[in-house]
Design an enzyme around this catalytic site. Structure first.
Site, short mmCIF file in Angstrom:
data_model
loop_
_atom_site.label_atom_id
_atom_site.label_comp_id
_atom_site.label_asym_id
_atom_site.label_seq_id
_atom_site.Cartn_x
_atom_site.Cartn_y
_atom_site.Cartn_z
N ASP A 206 0.83 -1.20 0.00
CA ASP A 206 0.00 0.00 0.00
C ASP A 206 0.87 1.26 0.00
O ASP A 206 1.85 1.33 0.75
CB ASP A 206 -0.87 -0.03 1.27
CG ASP A 206 -1.94 1.02 1.27
OD1 ASP A 206 -2.83 0.96 0.41
OD2 ASP A 206 -1.89 1.92 2.14
N GLU A 257 14.97 -15.21 -0.21
CA GLU A 257 15.37 -16.40 0.58
C GLU A 257 14.34 -17.51 0.48
O GLU A 257 14.60 -18.64 0.89
CB GLU A 257 15.41 -16.04 2.08
CG GLU A 257 16.52 -15.17 2.53
CD GLU A 257 16.22 -14.65 3.96
OE1 GLU A 257 15.25 -15.10 4.59
OE2 GLU A 257 16.98 -13.78 4.40
C1 NOJ Z 1 -4.33 2.94 -0.95
C2 NOJ Z 1 -5.48 2.00 -0.77
O1 NOJ Z 1 -5.72 1.33 -1.96
C3 NOJ Z 1 -6.64 2.84 -0.31
O2 NOJ Z 1 -7.85 2.12 -0.32
C4 NOJ Z 1 -6.34 3.39 1.06
O3 NOJ Z 1 -7.38 4.24 1.45
C5 NOJ Z 1 -5.02 4.18 1.05
N1 NOJ Z 1 -3.98 3.50 0.33
C6 NOJ Z 1 -4.53 4.43 2.45
O4 NOJ Z 1 -4.05 3.25 3.03
#
Ligand code: NOJ
Length: 526
Positions: A206, A257
């Site tokens: 993310d 690994e």
């Molecule tokens: C990207 C994620 O796809 C989204 O849904 C989220 O709100 C933000 N990152 C924050 O984590």
């Protein structure tokens, strides 16, 4: 070290994103869960995907529906138990499906024990140093430390009870971690190892271009959150700091690994293709999402440039491209393409295009049914963006409405309970998996056929040759087996070039390709 002689699975895989809350509910509370996924794995096998990406199912107060993680090495009771996860993983593996999971390294939940300890501790303490706490500006520090804005609207800083401010590039319940504190990197590595030990096949990272912030936290020139998807975005202290690459080098060593070629896929929202490609240099991530086609107009020069530019820069560092049209953060592409029959037609054409291109493909749950963005009433909206924008931005709920599985009225088999966490439209009876499975001409029938007939051995490094014609995207992908993919983006039918027709996104009579239709043609023998 992985075997270098055969290309790794993920270079040409079709991934399927499961937005866990919205896929299938086994308990009746109206929220999707791990057992619900387990119960519906056969849909994914029949569909023909290779790997799953599960959005966060970790303990969370759900301020951002799970992207606010309070325990990255657990399972939220809303989604099930660790046993449910282990069972799901084993069942997926038994069916030949790989499973990748989200990791959220830019921020924790404000309910994570580290943040609670930071709030209890004093300014300058080791507990506070795991996050980004600063004194404010102005008299008594009443102004935020910088002019940075949160991605979801409003200032990126919230004041703690003792008067210091903490940074959150998303909601106030998602405090940003301080990656300059070694505890953070160590803890994140422990999380990677935890899920790898359980047997996952990789991670979707993310906000992978986040993590580090510039040391001196400089104001943004315009005061606005910069649009990193623009090619000419100004540098900012908020995102894409050079130190982040060392994190991914460390993670890559951890994955290398392990057997089974686990994969690291970065969510890197950077419009500059060369800058984005730096994340997939040989010792960093394996793949990054390529959103360029997703943002392209339905127009040949923009689409071919989107394909060329990303492919060129990624190949320059030895990486495979990825192709994505929808995910849980954007308006569904059927709707972006105009909705209704026209939107579906373009969506079918777009699917054949991305399946013909070399690299990995990411599908989003429900696109195989031709689901459209749902217009939800204000009272139903749950995306934190709705609140934080002061009810000016509706947010992402419209693409997160739960999947319809069967039956002729909500909840369409999604839950044994009475209703789903977001309301489903009344006119989805023809769009359920059961209904579309009975109809070979449905979107689901088309997806199954297209995935089954995708040129599987397409070399991710296969050369692309454009055959330029007005209103037509016409690309030859050389290789074994190779394919010529012709997309008619214009209003009038166009003549097809020579070659056996392998598959078309809508019926073709004679050698004329109708508007908004894609054809795959066999290449003549070399
Ligand atoms: C990207 C994620 O796809 C989204 O849904 C989220 O709100 C933000 N990152 C924050 O984590």
């Amino acid at each position: 070290m992985p075997d270098q002689s055969t290309p790794p699975w993920w270079r040409t895989a079709v991934f399927y994103e499961i937005y866990v809350r919205s896929f299938a509910d086994s308990t009746g509370d109206g929220v999707g869960d791990l057992r619900g996924i387990h119960d519906h794995l056969d849909h994914l096998v029949t569909l023909g995907v290779d790997a799953l990406w599960l959005t966060p199912f970790y303990p969370s107060p759900m301020a951002d529906h799970g992207y606010d993680v309070s325990d990255p090495r657990g399972v939220d009771p809303m989604f099930g138990t660790m046993q449910d996860f282990d069972d799901l993983l084993a069942a997926a593996h038994d069916r030949g499906l790989r499973v990748t999971v989200d990791i959220v390294p830019n921020h924790f939940s404000s309910a994570h024990p580290w943040f609670l300890a930071a709030l209890d501790a004093t300014p300058g303490s080791p507990e506070r140093d795991r996050f980004i706490f600063r004194d404010g500006r102005g008299p008594d520090g009443v102004e935020p430390p910088t002019n940075w804005l949160s991605t979801f609207g409003g200032p990126a800083w919230t004041r703690a009870p003792d008067g210091q401010w903490y940074l959150h590039l998303f909601t106030p319940e998602q405090p940003d971690l301080n990656w300059r504190n070694p505890d953070v990197g160590d803890d994140m590595e422990a999380t990677l190892r935890f899920w790898l030990d359980r047997g996952v096949d990789g991670f979707r990272i993310d906000v992978a271009h986040g993590l580090f912030k510039a040391v001196d936290l400089p104001d943004n020139p315009a005061g606005l959150a910069p649009d990193l998807m623009s090619e000419t975005a100004e540098p900012t202290g908020m995102w894409n700091q050079p130190e982040v690459h060392d994190v991914y080098r460390r993670w890559r060593r951890v994955l290398d690994e392990r057997p089974g070629e686990p994969v690291l896929v970065g969510e890197v929202w950077i419009g500059d293709a060369a800058e984005q490609a730096r994340y997939v240099r040989p010792d960093e991530l394996h793949l990054v999402f390529n959103f360029r086609l997703l943002f392209s107009a339905w127009e040949p020069s923009e689409m071919s440039q989107a394909i060329d530019r990303s492919t060129h820069e990624l190949r320059a560092v030895g990486a495979a491209s990825t192709w994505v049209l929808s995910n849980h953060d954007v308006v569904r592409h059927t709707t972006r393409y105009g909705g209704g029959a026209a939107g579906l037609r373009k969506a079918r054409a777009a699917l054949l295009l991305i399946l013909a291109l070399p690299g990995a493909v990411f599908l989003y749950e429900g696109e195989e049914l031709g689901l459209e963005e749902v217009e939800l009433p204000d009272a139903a909206l749950q995306d934190p963006i709705w609140e934080s924008s002061g009810h000016t931005v509706r947010g992402r709920d419209g693409c997160r409405v739960p999947m319809p599985w069967s039956g002729d009225r909500p909840p369409y088999g999604f839950t044994p309970g009475e209703r789903s966490w977001l309301p489903q439209p009344l006119d989805w009876a023809e769009l359920t998996v059961a209904a579309e499975s009975r109809d070979r001409t449905s979107m689901l029938g088309f997806y199954r056929e297209a995935l089954a007939r995708r040129p599987r051995t397409l070399d991710p490094d296969a050369p692309l040759t454009w055959n330029r014609r007005d209103s037509v995207l016409d690309v030859t992908v050389t290789g074994a087996p190779g394919v010529r993919c012709v997309v008619n983006l214009g209003a009038e039918p166009v003549a097809l070039p020579p070659g056996d027709l392998l598959l078309t996104s809508d019926p073709v009579t004679g050698r004329m390709l109708p508007s908004d239709t894609t054809a795959w043609l066999a290449l003549p023998p070399a």
